[in-house]
Design an enzyme around this catalytic site. Sequence first.
Site, PDB file in Angstrom:
ATOM      1  N   HIS A   1     -18.051  12.880 -29.034  1.00  0.00           N
ATOM      2  CA  HIS A   1     -17.661  13.113 -27.399  1.00  0.00           C
ATOM      3  C   HIS A   1     -17.762  14.533 -27.113  1.00  0.00           C
ATOM      4  O   HIS A   1     -17.006  15.355 -27.182  1.00  0.00           O
ATOM      5  CB  HIS A   1     -15.809  12.862 -27.411  1.00  0.00           C
ATOM      6  CG  HIS A   1     -15.592  11.346 -27.728  1.00  0.00           C
ATOM      7  ND1 HIS A   1     -15.585  10.723 -26.206  1.00  0.00           N
ATOM      8  CD2 HIS A   1     -15.124  10.669 -28.494  1.00  0.00           C
ATOM      9  CE1 HIS A   1     -15.062   9.212 -26.835  1.00  0.00           C
ATOM     10  NE2 HIS A   1     -14.906   9.410 -28.227  1.00  0.00           N
TER      11      HIS A   1
ATOM     12  N   CYS B   1     -20.078   7.639 -27.556  1.00  0.00           N
ATOM     13  CA  CYS B   1     -19.128   6.948 -28.561  1.00  0.00           C
ATOM     14  C   CYS B   1     -19.337   5.455 -28.559  1.00  0.00           C
ATOM     15  O   CYS B   1     -20.241   5.024 -28.793  1.00  0.00           O
ATOM     16  CB  CYS B   1     -17.821   7.426 -28.476  1.00  0.00           C
ATOM     17  SG  CYS B   1     -16.868   7.087 -29.881  1.00  0.00           S
TER      18      CYS B   1
ATOM     19  N   GLU C   1     -18.087  15.675 -24.266  1.00  0.00           N
ATOM     20  CA  GLU C   1     -17.199  16.244 -22.989  1.00  0.00           C
ATOM     21  C   GLU C   1     -16.152  16.969 -23.214  1.00  0.00           C
ATOM     22  O   GLU C   1     -15.475  17.693 -22.522  1.00  0.00           O
ATOM     23  CB  GLU C   1     -16.564  14.744 -22.185  1.00  0.00           C
ATOM     24  CG  GLU C   1     -15.612  14.172 -22.729  1.00  0.00           C
ATOM     25  CD  GLU C   1     -16.069  13.015 -23.841  1.00  0.00           C
ATOM     26  OE1 GLU C   1     -17.255  13.103 -24.440  1.00  0.00           O
ATOM     27  OE2 GLU C   1     -15.481  11.947 -23.768  1.00  0.00           O
TER      28      GLU C   1
END
Length: 552
Positions: free
Chosen positions: A519, A382, A521
């Site tokens: 993102h 990001c 993750e």
Amino acid sequence: MICNSKFIFVTGGVLSSLGKGLASAAIGALLESRGLSVTIQKLDPYINVDPGTMNPFQHGEVFVTDDGTETDLDLGHYERFTHAKLGRDNNYTSGKIYHAVITKERRGDYLGGTVQVIPHITDEIKSSILRVADKVDIVIVEIGGTIGDIESLPFLEAIRQFKADVGKENVLYIHLTLVPYVGTAGELKTKPTQHSVKELRSIGIQPDILLCRTDRYLSQEIKRKIALFCNVGVEEVITAKDVECIYEVPLVFHNEGLDDRIVDILHIWTRAPRLEAWEQLIQRYKTPRHDVTIAIVGKYVDLTESYKSLNEALYHGGIANEARVQLKFVDSETITPQNCAELLTPADGILVPGGFGSRGIEGKICAAEFAREKKIPYFGICLGMQIAVIEFARHAAGMPDAHSSEFDPQTPHPVIYLMKEWLDEKTGTVQHRDVNSDKGGTMRLGAYPCNLSPDTIALRAYGMQKISERHRHRYEFNNTYAEKLQNAGLVISGTSPSGDLVEIIELREHPWYLGCQFHPEFKSRPMNPHPLFKSFIAAAVRQASARPRGTG
Ligand code: GLN
């Protein structure tokens, strides 16, 4: 009231940070391992409508679900431990509850009535719990905060009433407390647990099971004492022992008989739990063949809670590569061109995570430049991707003044900017943004599709051309500069299906250099590590093995 689900309410006492979120997630994992379907909901007592506008220093990471809800970081644990699909109904705050009630009051839904905490707020809480029920066997509801807090009272009252509403065979209360070992006395102390349970009983909730957080196993004698004072069976006193790796928690709970007690009390018949996958995971985690160090260059470096999902995703990437991942947090505000090499050595990979605000930006740009020039694997997430674009524009594409208009509104080369108008392919609507847009709820949030280009790191990592990833940002890559940057060697390897939004950039003459606007993750799981994290750690392992001996 007829409802097809059964409910487990998890409360916490004595002090915060005992791991109520993890405990709830681990209970979910255990019940899934017995073939039950679960969902998990978090009820947070604070007044913010969502955690999106809260300072990560105070609150930790903001976790984003597929449907674009900004939620509490505990939802990240729930998703990592279970297969539950979470969304807007899985996290309610007092603010969200009150907002709903006040909106109804203004609309005139309660005309003539006095609107009160009981029954209006408590009814709203109960309907919010029921909103996630019915489609699953078990709903696990975690109540944020600690017993004794003034602000959690309406939630506790609502869950107390809930038992009468849905029937006592359908509700189970689990209370997590602390049993500290006091060195001077040489023994474990049960008094804090007794007090916490007393407090809970004073508001009408008798816990069925106690999870006792401690650094050692509770003896039968201690368990008997707790059981006697807290009015539960000895079998219902479970040692929640500290663990080295969080994914051991379901196994520790199982060995203490927790899942057996839960299904017994709730009168559910299930198959025996299948925990082989968890056991193998722990085995892999504990016997790594490689060691890698990843430097995380960020702002909230003092508080690892701010990067919870990121840290976990890196560990998942490590497990997939049989590597132990050491995290080295580097405060970007301290990085200068002079000390960059020193601060980032020895790192086998450099990661710049998401972030907001201009503090520490130049340090992050230094880190991206260092990784690009020294050919160290770089992963920009990001803001980390935006940093990579700015750095490349400045030092490789001849635009020394390039910046993001977020940090320098006057920059002559806004390579990252606020796209005034864009087609939201999720809703099919045209979105508008300008500097005056509200701070809450005006970001590109949640899952968006992305198409990958051939012959790229991204496509090789994912092994498929169409992907979907979660977003949380306002600024975008500025297409006006696409050609110039591409001519200088930047590769655009992922875009929105229409091609309007750049989602992934990378470099070719480099072992592994990639930035993504989303993102990743948030979607990594211990048993199913995210492809980009798996690929990044694999590159870091190669980097580490090429490192001359004695340099780390
Ligand atoms: N501040 C940047 C933006 O709003 C990046 C946000 C992020 O990293 N999540 O676009």
